[in-house]
Design a protein around this motif. Sequence first.
Motif, mmCIF file in Angstrom:
data_model
loop_
_atom_site.group_PDB
_atom_site.id
_atom_site.type_symbol
_atom_site.label_atom_id
_atom_site.label_comp_id
_atom_site.label_asym_id
_atom_site.label_seq_id
_atom_site.Cartn_x
_atom_site.Cartn_y
_atom_site.Cartn_z
ATOM 1 N N ILE A 99 27.666 34.328 36.237
ATOM 2 C CA ILE A 99 27.976 35.281 34.965
ATOM 3 C C ILE A 99 26.941 36.390 34.713
ATOM 4 O O ILE A 99 28.084 37.704 34.965
ATOM 5 C CB ILE A 99 27.378 34.320 33.780
ATOM 6 C CG1 ILE A 99 28.264 33.329 32.952
ATOM 7 C CG2 ILE A 99 27.581 35.933 32.671
ATOM 8 C CD1 ILE A 99 27.675 32.686 31.956
ATOM 9 N N LEU A 100 26.036 36.388 35.053
ATOM 10 C CA LEU A 100 25.840 37.937 34.960
ATOM 11 C C LEU A 100 25.965 38.938 36.444
ATOM 12 O O LEU A 100 26.270 39.744 36.759
ATOM 13 C CB LEU A 100 23.720 38.269 35.331
ATOM 14 C CG LEU A 100 23.233 37.707 33.904
ATOM 15 C CD1 LEU A 100 21.338 37.089 34.005
ATOM 16 C CD2 LEU A 100 23.442 38.106 32.667
ATOM 17 N N GLU A 101 26.100 38.320 37.444
ATOM 18 C CA GLU A 101 26.642 38.676 38.995
ATOM 19 C C GLU A 101 28.107 39.549 38.275
ATOM 20 O O GLU A 101 28.425 40.916 38.812
ATOM 21 C CB GLU A 101 27.041 37.706 40.005
ATOM 22 C CG GLU A 101 25.327 37.397 40.697
ATOM 23 C CD GLU A 101 25.436 36.628 41.487
ATOM 24 O OE1 GLU A 101 26.930 35.689 41.930
ATOM 25 O OE2 GLU A 101 24.462 35.927 42.911
ATOM 26 N N ARG A 102 28.739 38.785 37.856
ATOM 27 C CA ARG A 102 30.135 39.578 37.523
ATOM 28 C C ARG A 102 29.917 40.481 36.350
ATOM 29 O O ARG A 102 30.693 41.540 36.779
ATOM 30 C CB ARG A 102 30.923 38.691 36.180
ATOM 31 C CG ARG A 102 31.685 37.126 38.156
ATOM 32 C CD ARG A 102 32.683 36.779 37.084
ATOM 33 N NE ARG A 102 32.599 35.110 37.402
ATOM 34 C CZ ARG A 102 32.760 33.982 37.028
ATOM 35 N NH1 ARG A 102 32.990 33.607 35.904
ATOM 36 N NH2 ARG A 102 33.355 33.163 37.723
ATOM 37 N N PHE B 259 27.584 42.901 35.904
ATOM 38 C CA PHE B 259 26.772 43.942 36.347
ATOM 39 C C PHE B 259 27.496 44.226 37.597
ATOM 40 O O PHE B 259 26.834 44.852 38.588
ATOM 41 C CB PHE B 259 25.614 43.605 36.683
ATOM 42 C CG PHE B 259 24.597 43.785 35.095
ATOM 43 C CD1 PHE B 259 24.816 44.800 34.372
ATOM 44 C CD2 PHE B 259 23.913 42.290 34.852
ATOM 45 C CE1 PHE B 259 23.666 44.633 33.381
ATOM 46 C CE2 PHE B 259 22.869 42.391 34.060
ATOM 47 C CZ PHE B 259 23.542 42.915 32.999
ATOM 48 N N ALA B 260 28.547 43.817 38.057
ATOM 49 C CA ALA B 260 29.010 43.871 39.157
ATOM 50 C C ALA B 260 29.252 45.932 39.030
ATOM 51 O O ALA B 260 30.280 45.951 37.969
ATOM 52 C CB ALA B 260 30.194 43.321 39.849
ATOM 53 N N PHE B 261 29.458 46.725 40.594
ATOM 54 C CA PHE B 261 29.933 47.782 40.593
ATOM 55 C C PHE B 261 31.518 47.823 40.743
ATOM 56 O O PHE B 261 31.841 49.251 39.704
ATOM 57 C CB PHE B 261 28.886 48.473 41.492
ATOM 58 C CG PHE B 261 27.387 48.585 41.584
ATOM 59 C CD1 PHE B 261 27.451 49.527 40.438
ATOM 60 C CD2 PHE B 261 26.615 48.300 41.657
ATOM 61 C CE1 PHE B 261 25.947 49.571 40.234
ATOM 62 C CE2 PHE B 261 25.442 48.106 42.020
ATOM 63 C CZ PHE B 261 24.952 48.968 41.095
ATOM 64 N N LYS B 262 32.188 47.163 41.062
ATOM 65 C CA LYS B 262 33.634 46.564 41.858
ATOM 66 C C LYS B 262 33.630 45.312 41.008
ATOM 67 O O LYS B 262 34.091 44.610 42.311
ATOM 68 C CB LYS B 262 33.649 47.452 42.500
ATOM 69 C CG LYS B 262 33.440 48.794 43.736
ATOM 70 C CD LYS B 262 33.556 48.765 44.889
ATOM 71 C CE LYS B 262 33.235 50.395 45.032
ATOM 72 N NZ LYS B 262 34.094 49.732 46.847
ATOM 73 N N PRO B 263 34.435 45.312 40.299
ATOM 74 C CA PRO B 263 35.182 43.802 39.121
ATOM 75 C C PRO B 263 35.875 43.732 40.591
ATOM 76 O O PRO B 263 37.522 43.895 40.976
ATOM 77 C CB PRO B 263 35.798 44.681 38.420
ATOM 78 C CG PRO B 263 35.057 45.795 37.503
ATOM 79 C CD PRO B 263 34.961 46.878 38.711
ATOM 80 N N ASP B 264 36.763 42.189 40.712
ATOM 81 C CA ASP B 264 37.045 41.326 41.052
ATOM 82 C C ASP B 264 38.408 41.653 40.150
ATOM 83 O O ASP B 264 38.763 40.342 39.314
ATOM 84 C CB ASP B 264 36.595 39.610 41.513
ATOM 85 C CG ASP B 264 37.057 39.929 42.617
ATOM 86 O OD1 ASP B 264 38.434 39.967 42.709
ATOM 87 O OD2 ASP B 264 37.487 38.367 42.926
#
Length: 530
Positions: free
Chosen positions: A389-392, A394-399
């Motif tokens: 959840i946190l990786e998503r 704080f992702a710099f480029k959303p998938d």
Amino acid sequence: MHAKLVEEWLTSAKERGGIDQAFAQLLTSQGHEVLWQGHSRIEFGKDIVTVDPEGQFHAYQIKDEDLTLAELRKHDAQIAELVTVSILHPRVPSGTVHTPHLITSGLVKEEVNLRILAQNQGWKAKGFRELDIVDRSSLVPRFVSMADSFWPDRPKSIRDFFSFYLAEGKGDFDPQRFATLLSELLPAVTPSKSRAERAPSALCIIGNYMLTAFEREKDHWSLFRGWVITAAYIAWHAQTTGLANKHWSGAFALAKQAAMEHLKGIVIESVGKDALSPNGFEMDDYTRCRNTVVAGAISAWSLVADATEVDQAHLKPLLSMLVDRGRLIVWGESALPMVLCVLWASEKHSMNINALGIVRSYVREACERNTVHSDDEPIEPPQTDPDTILERLFAFKPDRNRPPKAKHLWAMQAVLHLLARRGDRDFLTQNWPLITKLDLMTFRPDVVDDLLLWSGIEGKEEHRKARKTQSWSLFYEEAVSPTHSDIPGVVNQDATFALLYFLAYPHRISTALVSHLDAHFGEKAQQVTV
């Protein structure tokens, strides 16, 4: 290969949490009942105490070093107590003679054997039994034969096994892969009686090997989850094969005890100065996630540990600080087991903290984020862990190729019932119009005991919405009605294991499980106006 692997493990494993756990499982596989396994100030040289199938009592002292004459002399007092001091245990009659054993994962020098031989003559003359000494050269074949035919044999399984054995051991525990490996050790078809009886102890031994790196690094949360999964798979195997209690209860109890020890380890670590602060730079939401796990773990420990072991002077201020300062976070539905443990601990120990407010915040957030027309990111389901959840987040480029998230809620019905059991009528009434817009999901397995497995369960998903017009009296009656048939037998019968399972298996949260735990650990029945 198996002998080399066991020898390597014995060389690197430590006395506590490694060799002692494994040797206790070895004794269990030989028909011993373990009466005591652990370390305390009043053990008097006895790390493990058992009674064998003939009713004879045994005491074992565990070491993780080569024994030279100089090393042996350092342990003279302990060894003398092992041999000459009677076992103190309610099951052991006063003055009963026991057989002492000195076990080491290292090698024993010849001069040590000669000295023990001479000491045995003196002890025997005084009416004590002779000390039996076992070193690595004897342990290797015992452990290999105990788990023989259960070792991974497929290339992928072997690779996964070694990836655990060679892991860094700091937060890189993969429960899905760990559980998959355990399941692959169990036969896909009905095993022979002897193989079925050997499987529980073999699961523990091989699970112990896979947790070696985490034991070395004292990653108590990973170790806790690993041992709960191991205990769950032992129970599942026993129920599936119809094993008699005597062939699996000992291994199950030792795995459960190991999980309890690592919950205690989290409690001990939380006492240290700045224990809950990050070691370096860290996003605050990551810190709050860790705080939530710690709060859930120490709350669970306070609910299932002996009252004499619970330090109220530490527990209450710590939980009060975390709740009052907003240091807990509901990152998704997989956080709810931790939050509910905090709630139950606050009720049991009469703590003046607003843990129920955190539960209510989940309902409010869901009403805002999980309705069909909301543009907000929905609350994540319990199958999603906080790291993902946190990786998503704080992702710099959303998938952008990721499909839209489902807005289903798997824990909402359980939480609504919990609030109803506490007479929280005003809150539910106020939020009911939005609650009726939520999609509530339930999973019903074809076989209830399969819920002990981590994944791969056959069953059906049921989707429903709350009634737009709901009678309070009928809803309350529904909330207090028992649904024990919807949880595995061992979870229903063993409240302590049920709570450990709830923490380690957050994706198994259900109305029936929360109701069952609430009955055991929650606020006592109250007079609710219906």
